[in-house]
Design a protein around this motif. Structure first.
Motif, mmCIF file in Angstrom:
data_model
loop_
_atom_site.group_PDB
_atom_site.id
_atom_site.type_symbol
_atom_site.label_atom_id
_atom_site.label_comp_id
_atom_site.label_asym_id
_atom_site.label_seq_id
_atom_site.Cartn_x
_atom_site.Cartn_y
_atom_site.Cartn_z
ATOM 1 N N MET A 69 100.017 75.659 37.053
ATOM 2 C CA MET A 69 99.903 75.882 35.645
ATOM 3 C C MET A 69 100.727 76.914 35.255
ATOM 4 N N GLU A 70 101.023 77.902 36.065
ATOM 5 C CA GLU A 70 101.889 79.244 35.652
ATOM 6 C C GLU A 70 103.427 78.609 35.600
ATOM 7 N N LYS A 71 103.635 77.631 36.289
ATOM 8 C CA LYS A 71 104.897 77.060 36.187
ATOM 9 C C LYS A 71 105.336 75.947 35.285
ATOM 10 N N GLY A 72 104.293 75.696 34.502
ATOM 11 C CA GLY A 72 104.225 75.103 33.273
ATOM 12 C C GLY A 72 104.310 73.324 33.717
ATOM 13 N N LEU A 73 103.828 73.004 34.882
ATOM 14 C CA LEU A 73 103.882 71.687 35.215
ATOM 15 C C LEU A 73 102.483 70.914 35.148
ATOM 16 N N CYS A 74 101.434 71.597 34.939
ATOM 17 C CA CYS A 74 100.187 70.786 34.629
ATOM 18 C C CYS A 74 99.429 71.540 33.497
ATOM 19 N N GLU A 75 98.246 70.937 33.112
ATOM 20 C CA GLU A 75 97.644 71.529 32.109
ATOM 21 C C GLU A 75 95.994 71.133 32.500
ATOM 22 N N LYS A 76 95.141 71.936 31.856
ATOM 23 C CA LYS A 76 93.753 71.990 32.100
ATOM 24 C C LYS A 76 93.157 71.947 31.104
ATOM 25 N N ALA A 77 91.954 71.195 31.187
ATOM 26 C CA ALA A 77 90.891 71.076 30.006
ATOM 27 C C ALA A 77 89.323 70.626 30.608
ATOM 28 N N THR A 78 88.342 71.401 30.028
ATOM 29 C CA THR A 78 87.186 71.072 30.296
ATOM 30 C C THR A 78 86.490 69.910 29.901
ATOM 31 N N ASP A 79 85.934 69.196 31.028
ATOM 32 C CA ASP A 79 85.300 68.012 30.784
ATOM 33 C C ASP A 79 84.054 67.865 29.879
ATOM 34 N N ASP A 80 84.149 67.226 28.584
ATOM 35 C CA ASP A 80 83.071 67.427 27.612
ATOM 36 C C ASP A 80 81.675 66.862 28.109
ATOM 37 N N ALA A 81 81.671 65.859 29.087
ATOM 38 C CA ALA A 81 80.599 65.310 29.477
ATOM 39 C C ALA A 81 79.863 66.244 30.497
ATOM 40 N N ASP A 82 80.659 66.958 31.175
ATOM 41 C CA ASP A 82 79.964 67.767 32.148
ATOM 42 C C ASP A 82 80.890 69.042 32.332
ATOM 43 N N ARG A 83 80.339 70.027 31.618
ATOM 44 C CA ARG A 83 81.139 71.372 31.304
ATOM 45 C C ARG A 83 81.791 72.074 32.719
ATOM 46 N N ARG A 84 80.927 71.766 33.751
ATOM 47 C CA ARG A 84 81.463 72.356 34.938
ATOM 48 C C ARG A 84 82.919 71.693 35.454
ATOM 49 N N ARG A 85 82.995 70.594 35.134
ATOM 50 C CA ARG A 85 84.207 69.834 35.538
ATOM 51 C C ARG A 85 85.650 70.179 35.010
ATOM 52 N N GLN A 86 86.650 70.602 35.714
ATOM 53 C CA GLN A 86 87.923 70.792 34.760
ATOM 54 C C GLN A 86 88.833 69.552 35.290
ATOM 55 N N LEU A 87 89.463 69.160 34.071
ATOM 56 C CA LEU A 87 90.377 67.996 34.225
ATOM 57 C C LEU A 87 91.763 68.377 34.101
ATOM 58 N N PHE A 88 92.468 68.065 35.100
ATOM 59 C CA PHE A 88 93.870 68.426 35.361
ATOM 60 C C PHE A 88 94.831 67.259 35.172
ATOM 61 N N ARG A 89 95.927 67.450 34.182
ATOM 62 C CA ARG A 89 96.762 66.176 34.201
ATOM 63 C C ARG A 89 98.272 66.967 34.004
ATOM 64 N N LEU A 90 99.439 66.281 34.358
ATOM 65 C CA LEU A 90 100.648 66.697 34.301
ATOM 66 C C LEU A 90 100.996 67.079 32.620
#
Lengths: 142, 142
Positions: free
Chosen positions: B74-95
């Motif tokens: 993420m610091e390198k700006g290669l992927c992004e993070k978002a919290t899963d709305d259905a289960d807010r413990r889960r973090q969803l990563f994508r390029l």
DNA sequence: CCATTTACTTATCTTTTGATAACAAAAAGG
DNA sequence: CCTTTTTGTTATCAAAAGATAAGTAAATGG
């Protein structure tokens, strides 16, 4: 034929094979060698004896780091060193008795896992598998 | 059929494929990612979005180390993070866009190398290659 | 001979990776 | 509610791997 689609299949295939081979050699971690050291031993297993330069080339390691890992493998009693009589700069490394035994165990375990995977196949299917391996090597790997 | 002989061929095949795929993705070193980080990006490329747990499983990394490498990506700006709305413990990563672009370049280069390898083959031979890939996946990889 | 090259080693330092403990927040399940 | 479990993070330490400089000994090639 659509080359992109074929490439996608090749990528998926590569990922699958990588996973399978990783599973087959999983037991090695119990033995006292690092991944890089294992790669060196594996290389020695198929071509013996080998010089540090050859190892450095094939395992993709710098010569100083190769030298260090070979020293560690010798300290662990897994390989042996001898000077080449024809060219006394060259050092010839081979697996020790212990090293042979260890790699023998690893290969035996991998083979056992492989056997399980092909256990359900008929003679004809085994021949198909063999033919497929040979075809890919011939046509794609050169 | 001799299972040992078939296993030997499988081992040789695996070694060859490993070498080829290593050659095809060689250019990645120029980009600013470590091997482990590259594996994570590769995994994201095929299945997006992914959670840290899924990555940890598939890339064979502990969850804390996965978390660390994701932060670096993420610091390198290669992927992004978002919290899963259905289960807010889960973090969803994508390029990220940059990450997509980078992996696009890598895959394009690999595909180019692959194209060169199959350049000399006829349509029939390409079909044979495709059939061989599918057969091995079906019969051996499951 | 003697300079140069080749093959390898040693030493050192940095980066990457692996392992573990401790913690926080959300969900699950009485 | 309140305990337990799941999911993820942070921090820290140790081990493995990568990079580089410097040195040795043998071979090569004028």
């Amino acid at each position: 034929m659509d080359h992109s689609a074929l490439f996608q299949k090749f990528v998926a295939f590569t990922a699958d094979l990588h996973e399978v081979s990783h599973e087959l050699t999983r037991g090695v971690k119990s033995e006292d060698v690092t991944p890089v050291q294992y790669k060196i031993l594996e290389y020695m297993m198929v071509s013996q004896p080998v010089t540090p330069s050859e190892i450095a080339d094939c395992v993709d390691l710098s010569l100083p780091n190769t030298s260090r890992e070979l020293r560690k493998l010798m300290e662990k009693g897994l390989c042996e060193k001898a000077t080449d009589d024809a060219d006394r700069r060259r050092q010839l490394f081979r697996l020790s008795t212990d090293g042979q035994a260890m790699m023998g165990r690893v290969f035996a375990q991998a083979q056992q896992g492989f056997e399980q995977r092909i256990a359900g196949l008929t003679e004809d299917e085994l021949k198909e598998v063999e033919a497929a391996l040979e075809l890919l090597q011939r046509k794609v790997f050169q």
